[in-house]
Design an enzyme around this catalytic site. Structure first.
Site, mmCIF file in Angstrom:
data_model
loop_
_atom_site.group_PDB
_atom_site.id
_atom_site.type_symbol
_atom_site.label_atom_id
_atom_site.label_comp_id
_atom_site.label_asym_id
_atom_site.label_seq_id
_atom_site.Cartn_x
_atom_site.Cartn_y
_atom_site.Cartn_z
ATOM 1 N N ASP A 28 -11.707 -7.529 13.944
ATOM 2 C CA ASP A 28 -11.557 -6.372 14.842
ATOM 3 C C ASP A 28 -10.755 -5.261 14.177
ATOM 4 O OD1 ASP A 28 -13.053 -7.079 16.997
ATOM 5 O OD2 ASP A 28 -11.374 -7.698 18.276
ATOM 6 N N TYR A 44 -31.230 -5.168 27.427
ATOM 7 C CA TYR A 44 -30.255 -4.353 28.179
ATOM 8 C C TYR A 44 -30.527 -2.846 28.019
ATOM 9 C CZ TYR A 44 -25.566 -2.364 29.072
ATOM 10 O OH TYR A 44 -24.504 -1.609 29.506
ATOM 11 N N ILE A 45 -30.487 -2.347 26.804
ATOM 12 C CA ILE A 45 -30.623 -0.891 26.621
ATOM 13 C C ILE A 45 -32.087 -0.476 26.765
ATOM 14 C CG2 ILE A 45 -30.142 1.040 25.054
ATOM 15 C CD1 ILE A 45 -27.995 -0.811 23.738
ATOM 16 N N TYR A 74 -25.261 3.795 18.109
ATOM 17 C CA TYR A 74 -24.588 3.644 19.406
ATOM 18 C C TYR A 74 -23.141 3.219 19.193
ATOM 19 C CZ TYR A 74 -29.450 2.413 20.835
ATOM 20 O OH TYR A 74 -30.800 2.338 21.038
ATOM 21 N N SER A 84 -36.402 -13.458 23.611
ATOM 22 C CA SER A 84 -35.379 -14.354 23.058
ATOM 23 C C SER A 84 -34.015 -14.079 23.670
ATOM 24 C CB SER A 84 -35.316 -14.213 21.529
ATOM 25 O OG SER A 84 -35.012 -12.880 21.165
ATOM 26 N N SER A 86 -26.090 1.231 14.976
ATOM 27 C CA SER A 86 -24.805 0.900 15.599
ATOM 28 C C SER A 86 -23.659 1.536 14.831
ATOM 29 C CB SER A 86 -24.644 -0.625 15.573
ATOM 30 O OG SER A 86 -23.327 -0.981 15.914
ATOM 31 N N THR A 107 -21.264 0.057 14.062
ATOM 32 C CA THR A 107 -20.776 -1.002 13.183
ATOM 33 C C THR A 107 -21.122 -0.704 11.715
ATOM 34 O OG1 THR A 107 -20.569 -3.396 13.046
ATOM 35 C CG2 THR A 107 -22.777 -2.555 13.284
ATOM 36 N N ASN A 145 -40.067 -10.595 22.642
ATOM 37 C CA ASN A 145 -40.312 -12.041 22.559
ATOM 38 C C ASN A 145 -39.455 -12.809 23.566
ATOM 39 O OD1 ASN A 145 -37.769 -12.030 21.441
ATOM 40 N ND2 ASN A 145 -38.381 -12.806 19.431
ATOM 41 N N LYS A 157 -28.354 -3.580 10.048
ATOM 42 C CA LYS A 157 -28.562 -2.218 10.571
ATOM 43 C C LYS A 157 -28.558 -1.206 9.432
ATOM 44 C CE LYS A 157 -28.981 -3.123 14.915
ATOM 45 N NZ LYS A 157 -30.264 -2.902 15.580
ATOM 46 N N ARG A 164 -8.641 -10.874 17.311
ATOM 47 C CA ARG A 164 -9.929 -11.493 16.951
ATOM 48 C C ARG A 164 -10.236 -11.102 15.507
ATOM 49 N NH1 ARG A 164 -15.120 -9.932 20.591
ATOM 50 N NH2 ARG A 164 -14.678 -7.889 19.713
ATOM 51 N N TYR A 171 -24.642 -8.749 10.696
ATOM 52 C CA TYR A 171 -25.347 -7.931 11.703
ATOM 53 C C TYR A 171 -25.325 -6.459 11.294
ATOM 54 C CZ TYR A 171 -25.792 -5.039 15.885
ATOM 55 O OH TYR A 171 -26.150 -4.047 16.774
#
Ligand code: NAD
Ligand code: UFG
Length: 335
Positions: A295, A11-12, A176, A34, A124, A126, A32, A152, A292, A148
């Protein structure tokens, strides 16, 4: 410049490739596949009228990377390749550490062996974890809350140590915030497999009639309307941030720098749904459900550092983000 984009079919990466091609750079995409498909090459060709060099390989194949870095006379690498689904990373931590961390080590080995030492890395927001204050500047403590995010942060730390060990490296870490939207042409965008986890692609599918309603994950947060607030940034602005980072690295001495790429403006889930309904002219039914797990209420950037040092800032509006995402979604329905 000759630029290698790992994960360039994603995407990016594909939006950044389109911009780099427009600005006259040569790009090599290594992926790859994926989480992307080969069709993106034809679409990039249609947009740019340029030949795209593509290598189907995994970043853990160090020997392939070395051949590409030398054979294509690469000057700089933008490292997008990675697995990125938070929930999946909780279930499959070994796969995430292997792909993201070992993959990056493989890339660094190949770059060192071939004397390519300019790197822009996709990190990220995150990595900040639960905000202790807002807006988030780069000095905010890190503390990711899922595997995840840990990958990072580990990669950022590895890159910091590598830059310190050998004063030849030029490394920019881009954190990001929430990338959304699509290419103006309607040819590139975000089209996740299965049911989308992220808000914007989910809303787009509801607008298209492919999903019945948006589930709003909680309306009892401490925000103006009770729904979660995020810093959504148009993927075209994000792509421009990579170009600005490459420009910065080329004019400054070697080193390691971290930049937030966000707008500085937060929007709630309800505001996002309303904006998408306006852009698409379609009703977007929604229902409030429970929160969720994992969050947070609000997350948005202080983008001052990127503005000051990179000379970059986000320009496109929420209406632009929604209109472009809708154009892409509508084109998908036709094809
Ligand atoms: P994406 O999944 O669309 O693109 C990633 C690409 O990397 C895919 O094309 C995939 O096939 C490829 N890839 C994955 N592992 C690979 C490997 N081992 N070898 C070669 N190719 C591999 O994701 P995206 O949204 O374009 O994200 C790009 C980068 O930005 C990722 O590192 C992601 O973690 C980071 N990021 C994304 C977001 C977001 O919300 N989209 C937010 C913050 C950071
Ligand atoms: N949301 C809903 N319904 C949905 C999906 C999301 O209400 O169906 C809400 C979430 O609760 C949150 C907001 O919409 O309040 C945004 O959620 P996303 O899943 O789109 O994005 P996140 O902020 O949770 O996370 C994303 C990426 C992370 C990345 C982070 C910051 O998934 O990988 O942005 O960059 F780290």
């Amino acid at each position: 410049m000759n630029i290698l984009l790992t994960g360039g079919a994603g995407y990016i990466g594909s939006h950044t490739a389109a911009l780099l091609l427009r600005e006259g750079h040569d790009v090599t995409l290594l992926d790859n596949l994926s989480n992307s498909d080969i069709g993106v090459l034809d679409r990039l060709h249609a947009i740019s009228n340029r030949e795209i060099s593509f290598v189907q390989a995994d970043i853990r194949e160090t020997d392939v990377l070395e051949r590409v870095l030398v054979g294509n006379h690469i000057d700089a690498v933008i490292h997008f390749a990675g697995l990125k689904a938070v929930g999946e990373s909780v279930r499959l931590p070994i796969a995430y550490y292997d792909n993201n961390v070992n993959g990056t080590i493989s890339l660094l080995r190949a770059m060192q062996a071939t004397d390519v030492r300019t790197l822009v890395f996709s990190s990220s927001a995150t990595v900040y974890g639960d905000p202790k204050y807002l807006p988030l500047d780069e000095k905010h403590p890190t503390g990711p809350t899922n595997p995840y995010g840990q990958t990072k942060l580990h990669i950022e730390e590895i890159l910091r140590d590598v830059a310190a060990s050998e004063p030849l490296w030029k490394i920019a870490i881009l954190r990001y915030f929430n990338p959304v939207g699509a290419h103006d042409s309607g040819l590139l965008g975000e089209n996740p497999n299965g049911i989308p986890n992220n808000l914007m692609p989910f809303v787009a599918r509801v607008a298209a009639g492919k999903l019945p309603r948006v589930e709003i994950f909680g309306d009892d947060y401490d925000t103006a309307d009770g729904t979660g607030v995020r810093d959504y940034i148009h993927v075209a602005d994000l792509a421009a941030g990579h170009l600005a980072a490459l420009g910065y690295l080329s004019r400054t001495p070697p080193g390691y720098e971290v930049f937030n790429l966000g707008t500085g403006q937060g929007y709630s889930v309800k505001e996002m749904i309303a904006a998408f309904a306006a852009a698409s002219g379609r009703p977007i039914p929604s229902v409030v459900v429970g929160r969720r797990a994992g969050d947070i209420a609000s997350c948005y950037a202080d983008p001052t550092r990127a503005r000051t040092l990179l000379g970059w800032e986000a320009r496109l509006t929420l209406a632009d983000m929604c209109a472009s995402a809708w154009r892409f979604q509508s084109r998908l329905a036709e094809s």
